[in-house]
Scaffold this active site. Structure first.
Site, short mmCIF file in Angstrom:
data_model
loop_
_atom_site.label_atom_id
_atom_site.label_comp_id
_atom_site.label_asym_id
_atom_site.label_seq_id
_atom_site.Cartn_x
_atom_site.Cartn_y
_atom_site.Cartn_z
N LYS A 88 45.37 38.71 48.87
CA LYS A 88 44.40 39.81 48.89
C LYS A 88 44.51 40.50 50.04
O LYS A 88 44.20 41.83 49.93
CB LYS A 88 42.93 39.45 48.40
CG LYS A 88 42.82 38.93 46.92
CD LYS A 88 41.51 39.07 46.52
CE LYS A 88 41.50 38.40 45.18
NZ LYS A 88 41.77 37.10 44.65
N GLU A 110 33.77 45.89 45.60
CA GLU A 110 33.03 44.72 44.68
C GLU A 110 33.77 43.40 44.97
O GLU A 110 35.02 43.28 45.58
CB GLU A 110 33.49 44.98 43.29
CG GLU A 110 34.65 44.45 42.59
CD GLU A 110 36.19 45.11 43.08
OE1 GLU A 110 36.18 46.03 43.84
OE2 GLU A 110 37.21 44.50 42.93
N SER A 378 49.87 32.03 45.57
CA SER A 378 49.05 33.31 46.00
C SER A 378 47.90 33.10 47.23
O SER A 378 47.64 33.78 48.03
CB SER A 378 48.46 33.85 45.03
OG SER A 378 47.79 33.14 44.02
C1 LIG Z 1 41.94 36.46 43.38
C2 LIG Z 1 43.03 35.50 43.59
C3 LIG Z 1 44.13 35.45 42.33
C4 LIG Z 1 43.62 36.27 41.24
O1 LIG Z 1 43.87 37.72 41.23
P1 LIG Z 1 45.19 38.52 40.93
O2 LIG Z 1 44.65 39.90 41.25
O3 LIG Z 1 45.48 38.27 39.54
O4 LIG Z 1 46.14 38.37 41.95
C5 LIG Z 1 44.92 34.58 42.50
N1 LIG Z 1 45.05 33.74 43.43
C6 LIG Z 1 44.38 33.88 44.81
C7 LIG Z 1 44.31 32.75 45.67
C8 LIG Z 1 43.08 34.58 44.46
O5 LIG Z 1 42.19 34.73 45.64
#
Ligand SMILES: *Cc1c(COP(=O)(O)O)cnc(C)c1O
Length: 420
Positions: A88, A110, A378
């Site tokens: 993020k 948000e 992610s």
């Molecule tokens: C917020 C988040 C997601 C989901 O958000 P996307 O916009 O679909 O990427 C996925 N993995 C992590 C670690 C997150 O913090």
């Protein structure tokens, strides 16, 4: 390039907003297009990515997982090693830097579970911007560790008391603030959704993940068979897939939250579930979990980041075209994937990312040994201690929390000198 056409990806996307938000969105689009060609801006972004976020992030070959799964080679893109622990920050830094160039000194955002708020708060601290985070009152209560961290970064967390007091209401409140304060303020939207131009902006700032993977694979002679990412709103997945969208190969696979099953209210499967409908919600047309009257249905997932009723418009369009395959992963499969990669590779997936891990574990077996499956991790799992502990060691966790409460209430706080 996979930019939208006038804000649309086939029939999805658009800019369905009140008149007062047209000007700020148009102004943002113009500035974005200008600065994405401005060498000075791009150089500064590169430097911050390298020195502050810690890019590039590693592409890790997972030898034990590869051997145990017995198919394609498993590689993991370690986005979780980015500063603040997840992808993020790529978007937050990009948008905050853009806002600064546009002369805005005040940032609003948000947040639901708090991860986007946290990344935005960190980016504002780094760039010297004022930061206000809108968060539903219920989420503020549920997500105290993230609230504490946001405040540590100097952000003001505004508890939204209207409506259901969750993410949806936080978005509405942020939009209202933006409309009233557009001359001084930029609204950092957290995923690849919302009214145009946000889906394009967020994808471009997250595409750094995909371009690094492409380069890393080329340098090391890795032949990609499939790429797998989890899909909440869709920012990590669309950024990861971005360089490959217009090509026929490799397979691109999005893993949605299957929750506890296929029933209404049991999952957040917008592309694979049976409650998926086309709709226009919060400024964009896409696929959502809606009832017959177009009202939002409840969603469920063990991972806060995937527990959302909508999906980014570009992903919805690419899913319908068949360029991206969607699959859904149950809570319990995600938990198994966390254990598998932790024990066999020493890598702790975030609950969201573990959905991609679980999907990859199935797909790897279908692919030949000379191809690679690349998983986008992610985020890292440290943040999920409050979710994983009650699953893996419930009794001990309850005992620990009780003892902590007792100790705090008795006023016998441990002083740092004693901890050291
Ligand atoms: C917020 C988040 C997601 C989901 O958000 P996307 O916009 O679909 O990427 C996925 N993995 C992590 C670690 C997150 O913090």
């Amino acid at each position: 390039m996979a930019y939208s056409t006038d804000g649309f990806f086939d029939s999805y996307g658009g800019k369905y907003v009140a008149e007062v938000l047209r000007r700020p969105l148009d102004e943002l689009e113009e500035a974005f297009k200008f600065y994405m060609k401005d060498k000075e801006f791009l150089d500064e972004l590169d430097t911050i990515r390298r020195d502050y976020i810690g890019r590039e992030t590693p592409l890790y070959f997972a030898p034990t997982a590869t051997k145990l799964l017995g198919g394609a080679q498993i590689y993991i893109k370690l986005e979780g090693l980015a500063n603040t622990g997840a992808h993020k920050i790529n978007n937050a830094i990009g948008q905050c830097l853009l806002a600064k160039r546009m002369g805005k000194k005040r940032i609003i955002a948000e947040t639901g579970a708090g991860q986007h708020g946290l990344a935005t708060a960190a980016a504002c601290a780094k760039l010297g911007l004022e930061c206000i985070i809108y968060m539903g009152e219920i989420d503020v209560k549920r997500q105290q560790p993230n609230v504490a961290t946001m405040e540590m970064y100097g952000a003001k967390v505004h508890a939204v008391k209207s409506g259901s007091r969750t993410l949806k209401d936080a978005v509405n409140e942020a939009m209202r603030d933006w409309a009233a304060n557009v001359d001084t303020t930029h609204y950092v939207l957290g995923s690849a959704l919302g009214p145009a131009p946000f889906p394009d902006i967020v994808r471009e700032f997250q595409s750094v993940i995909g371009y690094e993977v492409e380069r890393q694979c080329k340098e090391r002679g890795i032949e990609i068979g499939a790429m797998v990412a989890c899909v909440g709103g869709g920012s990590n997945s669309i950024g990861f897939f971005s360089p490959f969208i217009d090509k026929a190969e490799p397979r691109l696979i999005g893993a949605e939250a299957g929750g506890i099953g296929p029933g209404i209210g049991e999952n957040a499967s917008r592309m694979t579930g049976n409650a998926s409908r086309e709709g226009i919600v919060q400024g964009y047309k896409s696929r959502f979990l809606l009832d017959e009257d177009g009202q939002a249905l409840p969603t469920r997932s063990i991972s806060a980041g995937l527990d959302y009723m909508g999906i980014g418009p570009q992903l919805a369009a690419l899913g319908e075209k068949g360029r991206i395959e969607f699959t859904s992963v149950l809570d319990k499969e995600a938990i198994e994937a966390i254990q598998f990669f932790a024990k066999n590779e020493g890598i702790l997936f975030a609950m969201e990312s573990a959905h991609a891990g679980a999907a990859a574990m199935k797909i790897a077996k279908e692919l030949p040994k000379d191809k690679a499956v690349i998983i986008n991790m992610s985020g890292r799992g440290d943040k999920d201690l409050f979710i994983t502990s009650p699953v893996f060691r419930k009794a001990e966790w309850i005992e620990f929390l009780k003892a902590e409460i007792e100790r705090l209430e008795s006023g016998k706080e441990i002083h740092s000198s004693k901890i050291m």
